[in-house]
Motif scaffolding. Sequence first.
Motif, mmCIF file in Angstrom:
data_model
loop_
_atom_site.group_PDB
_atom_site.id
_atom_site.type_symbol
_atom_site.label_atom_id
_atom_site.label_comp_id
_atom_site.label_asym_id
_atom_site.label_seq_id
_atom_site.Cartn_x
_atom_site.Cartn_y
_atom_site.Cartn_z
ATOM 1 N N MET A 1 -35.549 2.513 0.566
ATOM 2 C CA MET A 1 -34.694 3.242 -0.371
ATOM 3 C C MET A 1 -33.261 2.938 0.034
ATOM 4 O O MET A 1 -32.882 3.159 1.196
ATOM 5 N N ILE A 2 -32.513 2.399 -0.896
ATOM 6 C CA ILE A 2 -31.147 1.952 -0.620
ATOM 7 C C ILE A 2 -30.229 2.655 -1.608
ATOM 8 O O ILE A 2 -30.445 2.581 -2.821
ATOM 9 N N VAL A 3 -29.252 3.393 -1.083
ATOM 10 C CA VAL A 3 -28.370 4.172 -1.971
ATOM 11 C C VAL A 3 -26.920 4.058 -1.507
ATOM 12 O O VAL A 3 -26.654 3.765 -0.342
ATOM 13 N N PRO A 4 -25.969 4.305 -2.423
ATOM 14 C CA PRO A 4 -24.564 4.336 -2.020
ATOM 15 C C PRO A 4 -24.313 5.467 -1.015
ATOM 16 O O PRO A 4 -25.020 6.480 -1.006
ATOM 17 N N GLN A 5 -23.288 5.272 -0.207
ATOM 18 C CA GLN A 5 -22.974 6.193 0.878
ATOM 19 C C GLN A 5 -22.851 7.643 0.403
ATOM 20 O O GLN A 5 -23.255 8.553 1.117
ATOM 21 N N TRP B 1 -25.723 -6.096 -4.236
ATOM 22 C CA TRP B 1 -25.378 -5.531 -2.928
ATOM 23 C C TRP B 1 -23.908 -5.119 -2.878
ATOM 24 O O TRP B 1 -23.038 -5.762 -3.460
ATOM 25 N N ARG B 2 -23.651 -3.996 -2.215
ATOM 26 C CA ARG B 2 -22.274 -3.541 -1.976
ATOM 27 C C ARG B 2 -22.188 -3.062 -0.533
ATOM 28 O O ARG B 2 -23.188 -2.639 0.051
ATOM 29 N N ASP B 3 -20.985 -3.084 0.017
ATOM 30 C CA ASP B 3 -20.843 -2.728 1.428
ATOM 31 C C ASP B 3 -20.949 -1.234 1.697
ATOM 32 O O ASP B 3 -20.928 -0.806 2.856
ATOM 33 N N ASP B 4 -21.073 -0.426 0.634
ATOM 34 C CA ASP B 4 -21.258 1.008 0.881
ATOM 35 C C ASP B 4 -22.721 1.424 0.764
ATOM 36 O O ASP B 4 -23.022 2.615 0.727
ATOM 37 N N LEU B 5 -23.637 0.450 0.733
ATOM 38 C CA LEU B 5 -25.053 0.804 0.580
ATOM 39 C C LEU B 5 -25.702 1.107 1.929
ATOM 40 O O LEU B 5 -25.526 0.378 2.901
ATOM 41 N N VAL B 6 -26.449 2.212 1.961
ATOM 42 C CA VAL B 6 -27.156 2.675 3.154
ATOM 43 C C VAL B 6 -28.652 2.485 2.915
ATOM 44 O O VAL B 6 -29.165 2.856 1.859
ATOM 45 N N THR B 7 -29.341 1.888 3.888
ATOM 46 C CA THR B 7 -30.763 1.561 3.740
ATOM 47 C C THR B 7 -31.643 2.477 4.571
ATOM 48 O O THR B 7 -31.390 2.662 5.764
ATOM 49 N N PHE B 8 -32.659 3.029 3.934
ATOM 50 C CA PHE B 8 -33.663 3.844 4.616
ATOM 51 C C PHE B 8 -34.983 3.081 4.660
ATOM 52 O O PHE B 8 -35.465 2.625 3.619
ATOM 53 N N LEU B 9 -35.533 2.933 5.869
ATOM 54 C CA LEU B 9 -36.853 2.333 6.046
ATOM 55 C C LEU B 9 -37.841 3.482 6.277
ATOM 56 O O LEU B 9 -37.701 4.244 7.242
ATOM 57 N N ILE B 10 -38.803 3.602 5.394
ATOM 58 C CA ILE B 10 -39.701 4.766 5.385
ATOM 59 C C ILE B 10 -41.116 4.293 5.679
ATOM 60 O O ILE B 10 -41.587 3.303 5.115
ATOM 61 N N LEU C 1 -30.232 2.098 8.255
ATOM 62 C CA LEU C 1 -29.163 1.125 8.486
ATOM 63 C C LEU C 1 -27.882 1.675 7.870
ATOM 64 O O LEU C 1 -27.831 1.948 6.673
ATOM 65 N N GLU C 2 -26.869 1.839 8.691
ATOM 66 C CA GLU C 2 -25.627 2.418 8.211
ATOM 67 C C GLU C 2 -24.976 1.537 7.139
ATOM 68 O O GLU C 2 -25.325 0.365 6.971
ATOM 69 N N ALA C 3 -24.029 2.124 6.417
ATOM 70 C CA ALA C 3 -23.430 1.482 5.239
ATOM 71 C C ALA C 3 -23.084 0.011 5.504
ATOM 72 O O ALA C 3 -22.408 -0.331 6.461
ATOM 73 N N GLY C 4 -23.582 -0.851 4.621
ATOM 74 C CA GLY C 4 -23.251 -2.265 4.684
ATOM 75 C C GLY C 4 -24.142 -3.084 5.597
ATOM 76 O O GLY C 4 -24.164 -4.314 5.504
ATOM 77 N N ARG C 5 -24.907 -2.401 6.480
ATOM 78 C CA ARG C 5 -25.778 -3.133 7.419
ATOM 79 C C ARG C 5 -27.012 -3.661 6.687
ATOM 80 O O ARG C 5 -27.603 -2.954 5.879
ATOM 81 N N VAL C 6 -27.399 -4.901 6.968
ATOM 82 C CA VAL C 6 -28.567 -5.483 6.300
ATOM 83 C C VAL C 6 -29.714 -5.772 7.259
ATOM 84 O O VAL C 6 -30.780 -6.214 6.853
ATOM 85 N N SER C 7 -29.482 -5.534 8.563
ATOM 86 C CA SER C 7 -30.571 -5.658 9.527
ATOM 87 C C SER C 7 -30.330 -4.641 10.627
ATOM 88 O O SER C 7 -29.304 -3.962 10.651
ATOM 89 N N GLY C 8 -31.314 -4.516 11.533
ATOM 90 C CA GLY C 8 -31.192 -3.521 12.584
ATOM 91 C C GLY C 8 -32.272 -3.740 13.617
ATOM 92 O O GLY C 8 -33.035 -4.699 13.516
ATOM 93 N N PRO C 9 -32.363 -2.838 14.602
ATOM 94 C CA PRO C 9 -33.340 -3.012 15.686
ATOM 95 C C PRO C 9 -34.768 -3.099 15.140
ATOM 96 O O PRO C 9 -35.612 -3.778 15.715
ATOM 97 N N ALA C 10 -35.029 -2.411 14.016
ATOM 98 C CA ALA C 10 -36.391 -2.387 13.480
ATOM 99 C C ALA C 10 -36.702 -3.651 12.695
ATOM 100 O O ALA C 10 -37.839 -3.911 12.337
#
Lengths: 262, 262
Positions: free
Chosen positions: A39-43, A106-115, A66-75
């Motif tokens: 689920m990816i939503v604006p900040q 894509w926009r740099d204010d998008l926050v990604t939730f991995l569920i 993943l905080e705003a604008g991040r497209v990858s992370g530890p997971a």
Amino acid sequence: MTEPLNGATGPAEARERFRAGLVRPTAGIADGYAQANLMIVPQDLAFDVLLFAQRNPKALPLLGVLEAGRVSGPALAGDVRTDAPQYVVYRDGVEVERPTDVAHVWRDDLVTFLIGCSFTFEAALVAEGIRMAHQDAGVNVPMYRTSRRCEPAGALRGPLVVSMRPIPADRVADAVRITSRYPAVHGAPVHVGDPAALGITDLSAPDFGDAVEVPEGCLPVFWACGVTPQAAIMESRPPLAISHAPGHMLITDLPDRMFQIP
Amino acid sequence: MTEPLNGATGPAEARERFRAGLVRPTAGIADGYAQANLMIVPQDLAFDVLLFAQRNPKALPLLGVLEAGRVSGPALAGDVRTDAPQYVVYRDGVEVERPTDVAHVWRDDLVTFLIGCSFTFEAALVAEGIRMAHQDAGVNVPMYRTSRRCEPAGALRGPLVVSMRPIPADRVADAVRITSRYPAVHGAPVHVGDPAALGITDLSAPDFGDAVEVPEGCLPVFWACGVTPQAAIMESRPPLAISHAPGHMLITDLPDRMFQIP
């Protein structure tokens, strides 16, 4: 010739194939690695989504944010914009597009939730001899909107969505025991045996995914489903939201065993 | 004459007395009801605090979140602006005031986080014959900044803060077992017996609360502490944040038994 994807395919290789444009459901790929609902939503909606997850943990167990604008992370060593097989773009709560990547929105204010996703516990069920009807039929798991409401959070509200698996009556207790050990991927069933009590009038007409038969001697067993946030987006109608296409998950680098409790 | 507060005092009555201006630590009041650490921040920092809690659940186990402008909720019939005995107001990460209510700094964009408190499991420890040194001495539990870093979230970062209780060597296993059953109120200890390994050089000089002696035959046992978000506020320096004063908690209407797992 390209090898077909299967359980032995690793997460990085599977993501690379999906990045290259392959579209198919991800059940049965990259055994042993957790698959994620996206689920990816604006900040400005991100707090509401995070609070919705905190208040409805069975439907939205968070594997990572993943905080705003991040497209990858530890997971996830990959790129959330390209590495799921298929996405759904919602504008004002309405599906407007089902693309194979979302780089163009894509926009740099998008926050990604991995569920968390119930595919994680399916392997454990199968390992103990409980067959998955949708896997045997080669289709997507059936999912249903229920009459049960999620706890709302800010602007977000919606119904609980459940996935259904037919389980032999004499294995229901085992299925409960096994899936209880995976609280971070929906955990124990929310309901056993009575679709009407959840407001489901016709098992053969799922709201998402594909129908499967419930054979004689089996009960329909219902688990909270990671499509729940998509139903909340449809009902709450924010200007923009992006999800994976149901059944077409993002394969993470997190081993399934991380989500198992004793 | 006003009755003294004690274990038999109910949550509503205790909050009423604090609302009227009484200042004292809340340990030993309203037995059986959960006490909460408070963190109140403007909406634009609320996502970071919620994510910080999600990433550091042992230090910030959430009992509830009140959306912007809300001063009460299902967990709390009272008013978060007035019902804790004492508050701390931080501006740019620096304590500027320690008032008995925060009505004068309240704004409608403030989001309140109610965070679980180890007082909940103390009753369970005492019930199994493990005495609490700080209760016996009538002082606040000692709390220490550690060298262990929390997982950062957005603009928030800081050290893990722990509370310490001396536990007889032959009861350490019991203390672990008992507190493990309360994951929503910090759960099992994060460390047993070696302050130096946490970067604590002098047990007699806690960063918050009061020192207690570790008697011969006892080990210092450390639990993640709900003062952790205050340490993060001090380090991250947002324009405004409000907390309770350490040890001076908000008494909720949530029964302690809600937080016990089998």
